[in-house]
Design a protein around this motif. Structure first.
Motif, PDB file in Angstrom:
ATOM      1  N   ALA A  46     -80.253  64.328 -38.471  1.00  0.00           N
ATOM      2  CA  ALA A  46     -80.853  65.665 -38.515  1.00  0.00           C
ATOM      3  C   ALA A  46     -80.048  66.562 -39.450  1.00  0.00           C
ATOM      4  CB  ALA A  46     -80.897  66.267 -37.114  1.00  0.00           C
ATOM      5  N   GLY A  47     -80.753  67.282 -40.313  1.00  0.00           N
ATOM      6  CA  GLY A  47     -80.109  68.194 -41.245  1.00  0.00           C
ATOM      7  C   GLY A  47     -79.567  67.546 -42.505  1.00  0.00           C
ATOM      8  N   GLU A  48     -79.665  66.239 -42.620  1.00  0.00           N
ATOM      9  CA  GLU A  48     -79.089  65.523 -43.757  1.00  0.00           C
ATOM     10  C   GLU A  48     -80.147  65.108 -44.769  1.00  0.00           C
ATOM     11  OE1 GLU A  48     -75.759  64.963 -44.293  1.00  0.00           O
ATOM     12  OE2 GLU A  48     -75.450  66.235 -42.546  1.00  0.00           O
ATOM     13  N   GLY A  49     -79.679  64.752 -45.954  1.00  0.00           N
ATOM     14  CA  GLY A  49     -80.518  64.262 -47.040  1.00  0.00           C
ATOM     15  C   GLY A  49     -79.731  64.348 -48.335  1.00  0.00           C
ATOM     16  N   PRO A  50     -80.197  63.689 -49.374  1.00  0.00           N
ATOM     17  CA  PRO A  50     -79.454  63.691 -50.638  1.00  0.00           C
ATOM     18  C   PRO A  50     -79.582  65.024 -51.365  1.00  0.00           C
ATOM     19  CG  PRO A  50     -81.527  62.563 -50.920  1.00  0.00           C
ATOM     20  CD  PRO A  50     -81.418  62.893 -49.453  1.00  0.00           C
ATOM     21  N   PRO A  51     -78.641  65.299 -52.277  1.00  0.00           N
ATOM     22  CA  PRO A  51     -78.782  66.498 -53.107  1.00  0.00           C
ATOM     23  C   PRO A  51     -79.904  66.288 -54.130  1.00  0.00           C
ATOM     24  CG  PRO A  51     -76.944  65.179 -53.885  1.00  0.00           C
ATOM     25  CD  PRO A  51     -77.446  64.521 -52.615  1.00  0.00           C
ATOM     26  N   LEU A  52     -80.259  67.342 -54.810  1.00  0.00           N
ATOM     27  CA  LEU A  52     -81.246  67.247 -55.874  1.00  0.00           C
ATOM     28  C   LEU A  52     -80.787  66.177 -56.863  1.00  0.00           C
ATOM     29  CD1 LEU A  52     -83.872  68.652 -56.859  1.00  0.00           C
ATOM     30  CD2 LEU A  52     -82.401  70.046 -58.334  1.00  0.00           C
ATOM     31  N   HIS A  53     -81.694  65.271 -57.194  1.00  0.00           N
ATOM     32  CA  HIS A  53     -81.356  64.168 -58.096  1.00  0.00           C
ATOM     33  C   HIS A  53     -82.587  63.721 -58.852  1.00  0.00           C
ATOM     34  CE1 HIS A  53     -82.747  62.180 -54.414  1.00  0.00           C
ATOM     35  NE2 HIS A  53     -83.104  61.159 -55.191  1.00  0.00           N
ATOM     36  N   MET A  54     -82.363  62.835 -59.823  1.00  0.00           N
ATOM     37  CA  MET A  54     -83.461  62.348 -60.644  1.00  0.00           C
ATOM     38  C   MET A  54     -83.226  60.867 -60.967  1.00  0.00           C
ATOM     39  SD  MET A  54     -84.822  64.046 -64.193  1.00  0.00           S
ATOM     40  CE  MET A  54     -83.220  63.978 -64.952  1.00  0.00           C
ATOM     41  N   HIS A  55     -84.300  60.083 -60.838  1.00  0.00           N
ATOM     42  CA  HIS A  55     -84.267  58.671 -61.206  1.00  0.00           C
ATOM     43  C   HIS A  55     -84.854  58.528 -62.606  1.00  0.00           C
ATOM     44  CE1 HIS A  55     -83.506  57.344 -57.037  1.00  0.00           C
ATOM     45  NE2 HIS A  55     -84.237  58.408 -56.725  1.00  0.00           N
ATOM     46  N   GLU A  56     -84.106  57.946 -63.513  1.00  0.00           N
ATOM     47  CA  GLU A  56     -84.588  57.757 -64.883  1.00  0.00           C
ATOM     48  C   GLU A  56     -85.499  56.540 -65.005  1.00  0.00           C
ATOM     49  OE1 GLU A  56     -81.130  57.452 -67.336  1.00  0.00           O
ATOM     50  OE2 GLU A  56     -80.408  59.437 -66.754  1.00  0.00           O
ATOM     51  N   ARG A  57     -85.337  55.557 -64.117  1.00  0.00           N
ATOM     52  CA  ARG A  57     -85.996  54.264 -64.298  1.00  0.00           C
ATOM     53  C   ARG A  57     -87.163  53.994 -63.382  1.00  0.00           C
ATOM     54  NH1 ARG A  57     -80.286  51.224 -63.937  1.00  0.00           N
ATOM     55  NH2 ARG A  57     -79.359  52.171 -65.788  1.00  0.00           N
ATOM     56  N   GLU A  58     -87.179  54.569 -62.194  1.00  0.00           N
ATOM     57  CA  GLU A  58     -88.183  54.145 -61.225  1.00  0.00           C
ATOM     58  C   GLU A  58     -88.909  55.300 -60.575  1.00  0.00           C
ATOM     59  OE1 GLU A  58     -84.782  52.639 -60.593  1.00  0.00           O
ATOM     60  OE2 GLU A  58     -84.360  54.706 -60.056  1.00  0.00           O
ATOM     61  N   ASP A  59     -90.149  55.018 -60.186  1.00  0.00           N
ATOM     62  CA  ASP A  59     -90.910  55.892 -59.313  1.00  0.00           C
ATOM     63  C   ASP A  59     -90.509  55.535 -57.886  1.00  0.00           C
ATOM     64  OD1 ASP A  59     -92.450  57.004 -61.475  1.00  0.00           O
ATOM     65  OD2 ASP A  59     -93.661  55.185 -61.467  1.00  0.00           O
ATOM     66  N   GLU A  60     -90.710  56.493 -56.987  1.00  0.00           N
ATOM     67  CA  GLU A  60     -90.267  56.308 -55.610  1.00  0.00           C
ATOM     68  C   GLU A  60     -91.415  56.644 -54.665  1.00  0.00           C
ATOM     69  OE1 GLU A  60     -85.991  57.464 -53.579  1.00  0.00           O
ATOM     70  OE2 GLU A  60     -86.881  58.850 -54.993  1.00  0.00           O
ATOM     71  N   PHE A  61     -91.644  55.783 -53.703  1.00  0.00           N
ATOM     72  CA  PHE A  61     -92.650  56.000 -52.675  1.00  0.00           C
ATOM     73  C   PHE A  61     -91.919  56.041 -51.345  1.00  0.00           C
ATOM     74  CE2 PHE A  61     -95.158  54.131 -49.273  1.00  0.00           C
ATOM     75  CZ  PHE A  61     -96.299  54.921 -49.290  1.00  0.00           C
ATOM     76  N   LEU A  62     -92.138  57.078 -50.541  1.00  0.00           N
ATOM     77  CA  LEU A  62     -91.484  57.205 -49.243  1.00  0.00           C
ATOM     78  C   LEU A  62     -92.524  57.360 -48.149  1.00  0.00           C
ATOM     79  CD1 LEU A  62     -89.785  59.132 -51.491  1.00  0.00           C
ATOM     80  CD2 LEU A  62     -88.152  58.963 -49.648  1.00  0.00           C
ATOM     81  N   ARG A  63     -92.309  56.679 -47.051  1.00  0.00           N
ATOM     82  CA  ARG A  63     -93.164  56.817 -45.867  1.00  0.00           C
ATOM     83  C   ARG A  63     -92.265  57.163 -44.692  1.00  0.00           C
ATOM     84  NH1 ARG A  63     -96.220  53.102 -41.846  1.00  0.00           N
ATOM     85  NH2 ARG A  63     -97.869  54.549 -41.232  1.00  0.00           N
ATOM     86  N   VAL A  64     -92.624  58.202 -43.978  1.00  0.00           N
ATOM     87  CA  VAL A  64     -91.848  58.601 -42.809  1.00  0.00           C
ATOM     88  C   VAL A  64     -92.179  57.643 -41.674  1.00  0.00           C
ATOM     89  CG1 VAL A  64     -91.376  60.450 -41.161  1.00  0.00           C
ATOM     90  CG2 VAL A  64     -91.863  61.021 -43.564  1.00  0.00           C
ATOM     91  N   LEU A  65     -91.174  56.907 -41.225  1.00  0.00           N
ATOM     92  CA  LEU A  65     -91.347  55.986 -40.102  1.00  0.00           C
ATOM     93  C   LEU A  65     -91.040  56.673 -38.774  1.00  0.00           C
ATOM     94  CD1 LEU A  65     -89.691  52.792 -41.627  1.00  0.00           C
ATOM     95  CD2 LEU A  65     -92.130  53.376 -41.544  1.00  0.00           C
ATOM     96  N   ALA A  66     -90.148  57.655 -38.820  1.00  0.00           N
ATOM     97  CA  ALA A  66     -89.809  58.432 -37.622  1.00  0.00           C
ATOM     98  C   ALA A  66     -89.190  59.744 -38.076  1.00  0.00           C
ATOM     99  CB  ALA A  66     -88.825  57.657 -36.742  1.00  0.00           C
ATOM    100  N   GLY A  67     -89.506  60.818 -37.372  1.00  0.00           N
ATOM    101  CA  GLY A  67     -88.874  62.092 -37.658  1.00  0.00           C
ATOM    102  C   GLY A  67     -89.751  63.069 -38.415  1.00  0.00           C
ATOM    103  N   HIS A  68     -89.083  64.080 -38.964  1.00  0.00           N
ATOM    104  CA  HIS A  68     -89.739  65.211 -39.632  1.00  0.00           C
ATOM    105  C   HIS A  68     -88.905  65.530 -40.879  1.00  0.00           C
ATOM    106  CE1 HIS A  68     -91.244  69.647 -39.082  1.00  0.00           C
ATOM    107  NE2 HIS A  68     -91.631  69.121 -40.228  1.00  0.00           N
TER     108      HIS A  68
END
Length: 153
Positions: A46-68
């Motif tokens: 809770a309250g955590e996550g990465p800082p602002l960042h950028m991927h030069e090589r890949e697209d990213e797909f995220l699915r929330v499995l649990a949480g908000h």
């Protein structure tokens, strides 16, 4: 890299754990998909996550499995709960944060694959300073905008 001619499978409960920037489980390596994709699960306090960042090589797909979770990308903000999905384009600064009160879990697919190896490498190298972290990140095409530009998202 192996040719991708057979199904890549990750049965329940399988994967390679990586304890870098939180707990991750690498579920599918680029080597198993002919480089097409990589997949991992991220367990985010809770309250955590990465800082602002950028991927030069890949697209990213995220699915929330649990949480908000809250997701910031290119000036947009959206909140998603279990079952919600978001696709983030390469080359665009983004970040996410667990905005819930309990640990959350994300399934992350990167295409093409390769970035999923970032967390095991960080665990192995144990970079300590921001400069050391940025050096390892650069090897994976991952960059962090300068501090003065991080307020954008």
């Amino acid at each position: 890299m192996n040719t991708y001619t057979y199904a890549a499978v990750s049965p329940p409960g399988h994967g390679t754990p990586a304890m870098a920037f939180g707990r991750h489980v690498i579920r599918m390596m680029a080597a198993n998909t002919g480089g097409s994709l990589g997949m991992f699960e991220a367990f985010v306090s809770a309250g955590e996550g990465p800082p602002l960042h950028m991927h030069e090589r890949e697209d990213e797909f995220l699915r929330v499995l649990a949480g908000h979770f809250g997701f910031w990308c290119a000036g947009d903000y959206v909140e998603l709960t279990e079952g919600g999905c978001i696709a983030l384009p390469r080359g665009v600064p983004h970040r996410f944060r667990n905005v819930g009160k309990t640990e959350g879990r994300l399934m992350v697919v990167v295409t093409p694959g390769g970035f999923e190896s970032f967390f095991p490498i960080v665990e192995l190298c144990k970079p300590e300073t921001p400069e050391q972290i940025a050096s390892v990140a650069r090897d994976f095409g991952l960059t962090f905008p300068p501090e003065e530009e991080r307020e954008v998202a």
